[in-house]
Structures are given as structure tokens and as C-alpha cells.
Design an enzyme around this catalytic site. Structure first.
Site, PDB file in Angstrom:
ATOM      1  CE  LYS A  38     -18.824 -10.207  10.372  1.00 54.44           C
ATOM      2  NZ  LYS A  38     -19.466  -9.241   9.461  1.00 54.44           N
ATOM      3  NE  ARG A 146     -22.020  -4.070   5.135  1.00 55.04           N
ATOM      4  CZ  ARG A 146     -22.241  -4.983   6.076  1.00 55.04           C
ATOM      5  NH1 ARG A 146     -22.214  -4.631   7.341  1.00 55.04           N
ATOM      6  NH2 ARG A 146     -22.517  -6.227   5.761  1.00 55.04           N
ATOM      7  CG  HIS A 181     -25.313  -8.646   4.780  1.00 52.93           C
ATOM      8  ND1 HIS A 181     -24.916  -9.873   5.250  1.00 52.93           N
ATOM      9  CD2 HIS A 181     -25.591  -7.893   5.871  1.00 52.93           C
ATOM     10  CE1 HIS A 181     -24.940  -9.860   6.569  1.00 52.93           C
ATOM     11  NE2 HIS A 181     -25.359  -8.678   6.977  1.00 52.93           N
ATOM     12  NE  ARG A 237     -22.973 -13.699   3.859  1.00 49.24           N
ATOM     13  CZ  ARG A 237     -23.901 -13.278   2.999  1.00 49.24           C
ATOM     14  NH1 ARG A 237     -24.029 -13.856   1.801  1.00 49.24           N
ATOM     15  NH2 ARG A 237     -24.709 -12.284   3.324  1.00 49.24           N
ATOM     16  CE1 TYR A 282     -10.902   5.825  39.986  1.00 50.09           C
ATOM     17  CE2 TYR A 282     -11.717   3.780  39.044  1.00 50.09           C
ATOM     18  CZ  TYR A 282     -10.648   4.585  39.433  1.00 50.09           C
ATOM     19  OH  TYR A 282      -9.368   4.149  39.289  1.00 50.09           O
ATOM     20  CB  CYS A 329     -12.479  -0.200  38.325  1.00 47.43           C
ATOM     21  SG  CYS A 329     -13.254   0.372  39.860  1.00 47.43           S
ATOM     22  CG  MET A 330      -8.710  -0.640  32.942  1.00 50.56           C
ATOM     23  SD  MET A 330      -7.177   0.245  32.578  1.00 50.56           S
ATOM     24  CE  MET A 330      -7.824   1.789  31.949  1.00 50.56           C
ATOM     25  CG  ASP A 331      -7.302  -3.012  35.791  1.00 49.50           C
ATOM     26  OD1 ASP A 331      -7.252  -3.318  34.593  1.00 49.50           O
ATOM     27  OD2 ASP A 331      -6.723  -2.008  36.274  1.00 49.50           O
TER      28      ASP A 331
END
Length: 409
Positions: A38, A146, A181, A237, A282, A329-331
Site C-alpha cells: 500500500k 479500528r 491487526h 503480512r 527563510y 525550502c520547498m525546492d
């Protein structure tokens, strides 16, 4: 093969296979493995991982219908179990593609049976063969809180047995498996996992007394495989440990040796020398104390690299640690390379993995920024291409750069 330079993750398929074999060797004889892929294989790539271990497992587990269909789209033929919620509108695809839904309530089972009967009528009307029954797995809540049939006391257990008994006789449904689980199997103290196992066995015995025998039983997650040898049911699993990561600090190399499958790399794009008093990134949260050589690396939180590593994490360059300075930073992010001799643009930057004698692990970084290893790898974004290795050689890659849209574009 295509080469990448801004950022890329390398996935060692040999490590994935080795980890699966280590788990299989630790299970009791005759137990099967289900590979959990998953969240795009915990960020490693569900399809390549599934193809690598398909010959070693009973089948695969996912969380969503889309994840299940992605495996089928790429030719994965073995059973796929959906551990989460099933959309009844997808029932025809579930039947055709041999995808197993999890059933955790009587109303859900009734809806699935009702949809199967409609599907059967449509098939017969079109002159098609009668569809096979929909194989389902019953979820039992033994303490996770759950999803699942309840059994917190005798009254709840009795009611759940009656409901599962009704489900077992529903038209179009075949109860292939039952599972629970573990909530705390990743602890040294096995008390809670053993309690959940005892509860699960109570449900199994109560169902047998009611004339219901379910052939496939599975409780153990990765921690249960390592610490409890799968506790002796039909199947276990394998999740995070398949990728070479440990479920917790209490489940570590002392218990079983795994090989991390993922490494993360980039390259330096800019190097500059600055004087004392220079502010970085920043918020000016970092100011140089003296002459400093700073390298800019084109990776940021837009790629899933945590902003929480600002002024705290480090990378490896030329076999040495280089601390992150200023905010991620973002990038982009900046690192102090003053103590890295000969550093230059296009030098390799190891964000996760080894460089010489030094290592930076997912666990190291997750601990620093307040995450945990599952979250870190699952959060690596689609801007990061995945490069797949076998025998140290590149055998394929996944580049998420081209999106496909329908209807509105």
C-alpha cells in the site's frame, strides 16, 4: 537508461528479496507471506516491488481499490487483499480481477452480496458465464480499535459470531480468510500481542463451534513476524520490514537483520563562500559565525524532504557530514560544506544512504524531525524518480513527471 541529477531514489530489489527471504525463514513451517504494498509500496514503488517478490508470496495487500487495480493494470496476477474500505460500486471489478475485500460489518456484507446478485443477473442476461463468488476476509477487532467485528465481552463475541455465521451463508460470498491487526507487537514485551492472539483464537473457536471453519487465518504484521514468528497461523503480512526498515526501536537488528532498500540522492548546484554574519534561508534562522562555504542542494519539502530537518539534519558529501543550515525550502536546501575538502558543483549528495564510512538512515532523519520511518518513506513525493537496481545495475525506473487526466483536460 535515463539518468537523473536533481533528485532520485534508488531502490535495491536484491535487498527487498533478501528481506522477504529472512522473514520467510523466521516463520513456522508452512506459513505463507502476504506482501503489503500500500501507499505505492511504502514509497518504494508498488509495482516493481510486487513483481520482484511475486514468486515468494501468496499475494499482496493494499489499502484502496485504486492501489489494487494498479497492480492488475501492470500484470500482477496473484490475489490482492484490500485491508481498508471497499466501494460496493467496484464490485464487478473486484470479482473479475480477483480482489479480496475486507468485511468488518454485517451491513457491508449484505451490500456486497446484493451487488454480487445484481452482477450475476447482468452476466446471465448477457449470456455470460456465472461469475465466481467474491472471496472476502473477515476483520476482527481484538484491540486495535479500528475496523472489525467486536469481541470485547461475551455478549459482543456472541453477536459477532451470529453475524459472521450469517455472512458465511450469503449468496455470492466466499469467506476465504479472517484476520486481526496487532497494535503493540513492535514492543519487547509480548504481553499485548499474546492477548490479541488469545482473543483471535477465541473467535476462531467460537466460529468452529458454530460450524464455521475459515481456511486462511492471519494476524502478524512485520513486528509479529520478527518477534513472534507469525504466531503460527496460515499467513503473515510483511510490510515495513520488506523494505529493510524496522517497526520500532524495540524491533531492531538484534532480532533480525534487514537491508534498507531505499537510498536518496541529489547533487550540489551552487557553491559560495560567505563571511561571518551572513543569514541563510527563510526567517533568517541561521547566521554564519565565521567564514563559511555553503552549498545549495535542489531538494525540499516539495519533494517530501521534511522541513523539520531545518538546522537539524545533515547530508553526506564526499564521505563527510554536511549540516543543513537555515530552513529547508520547498525546492532547495543549504548545507555547510566548510569542512568538506574540494567540494564543487555537481558533487553527489547523499540524503539517505551510505557514502564511504558515513551513513544517514531514514530512522536518523525521522527521529530528528519528529516523524517515524513509515511516514518518512511514504511521504517521498512524485517529483522524485525511482531508479531500480538488481545486482548493482539499473534495471528500470519510474518517472512520475507525466500525469494523465480525464474529462476536464
Amino acid at each position: 537508461m535515463k539518468q537523473y541529477s536533481r533528485v532520485w531514489a534508488e531502490i535495491d530489489l536484491d535487498a527487498v528479496r533478501s528481506n522477504m527471504q529472512a522473514m520467510q525463514d523466521n516463520l513456522k513451517e508452512g506459513m505463507k507471506l502476504c506482501a503489503v504494498v500500500k501507499t505505492d509500496g511504502y514509497g518504494h514503488g508498488a509495482v516493481p516491488v510486487a513483481k520482484e517478490v511475486e514468486d515468494m508470496v501468496w499475494g499482496f495487500a493494499v489499502a484502496t481499490f485504486q492501489e489494487a487495480m494498479n497492480l492488475r493494470h501492470h500484470g500482477i496476477a496473484k490475489p490482492v487483499l484490500m485491508l481498508g474500505y471497499t466501494e460496493e460500486a467496484r464490485l464487478e471489478d473486484l470479482v473479475r480481477e480477483e480482489i479480496r475485500p475486507t468485511v468488518f460489518s454485517l451491513p457491508l456484507a449484505r451490500r456486497l452480496s446484493g451487488e454480487w446478485k445484481k452482477f450475476r443477473a447482468d452476466c446471465l442476461e448477457k449470456g455470460e458465464p456465472e461469475p465466481q463468488k467474491l472471496k472476502i476476509h473477515i476483520a476482527v477487532d481484538t484491540g486495535m480499535g479500528r475496523l472489525g467485528f467486536l469481541m470485547q465481552d461475551e455478549e459482543a463475541l456472541s453477536a459477532s459470531v451470529e453475524e459472521i455465521q450469517e455472512i458465511s451463508g450469503m449468496e455470492g460470498l466466499e469467506t476465504e480468510g479472517m484476520f486481526t491487526h496487532f497494535a503493540r507487537a513492535d514492543e519487547k514485551d509480548p504481553t499485548s500481542a499474546k492477548l490479541q492472539t488469545e482473543r483471535f483464537c477465541r473467535m476462531k473457536e467460537a466460529l468452529l463451534q458454530a460450524g464455521i471453519s475459515i481456511p486462511m487465518l492471519h494476524c502478524s504484521n512485520s513486528a509479529g513476524i520478527v518477534m513472534l514468528q507469525g504466531v503460527g497461523f496460515s499467513m503473515a503480512r510483511a510490510g515495513i520490514t520488506m523494505y529493510g526498515l524496522y517497526p520500532s526501536e524495540e524491533v531492531n537488528e538484534e532480532e533480525m537483520k534487514f537491508r534498507p532498500a531505499l537510498s536518496l540522492y541529489s547533487r550540489i548546484i551552487f557553491v559560495k563562500e560567505v563571511p561571518a554574519g551572513t543569514t541563510v534561508s527563510y526567517g533568517w534562522t541561521y547566521t554564519t559565525a565565521g567564514r563559511t562555504v555553503i552549498a545549495t542542494v535542489p531538494v525540499g519539502y516539495g519533494d517530501g524532504y521534511p522541513r523539520g530537518l531545518s538546522n537539524r539534519g545533515w547530508v553526506l558529501i564526499r564521505g563527510r557530514r554536511a549540516p543543513i543550515i537555515g530552513r529547508v525550502c520547498m525546492d532547495q536546501l543549504m548545507v555547510d560544506v566548510t569542512e568538506v575538502p574540494g567540494v564543487q558543483e555537481q558533487d553527489l549528495v547523499t540524503l539517505v544512504g551510505r557514502d564511504g564510512k558515513e551513513k544517514v538512515s531514514v530512522e536518523d532523519l525521522a527521529a530528528i524531525c519528529g516523524r517515524f520511518n513509515y511516514e518518512f518513506v511514504c511521504g517521498l513525493g512524485k517529483r522524485i524518480p525511482r531508479v531500480y537496481l538488481r545486482g548493482g545495475e539499473q534495471v528500470g525506473a519510474k518517472d512520475y513527471g507525466t500525469d494523465e487526466y480525464t474529462d476536464f483536460i
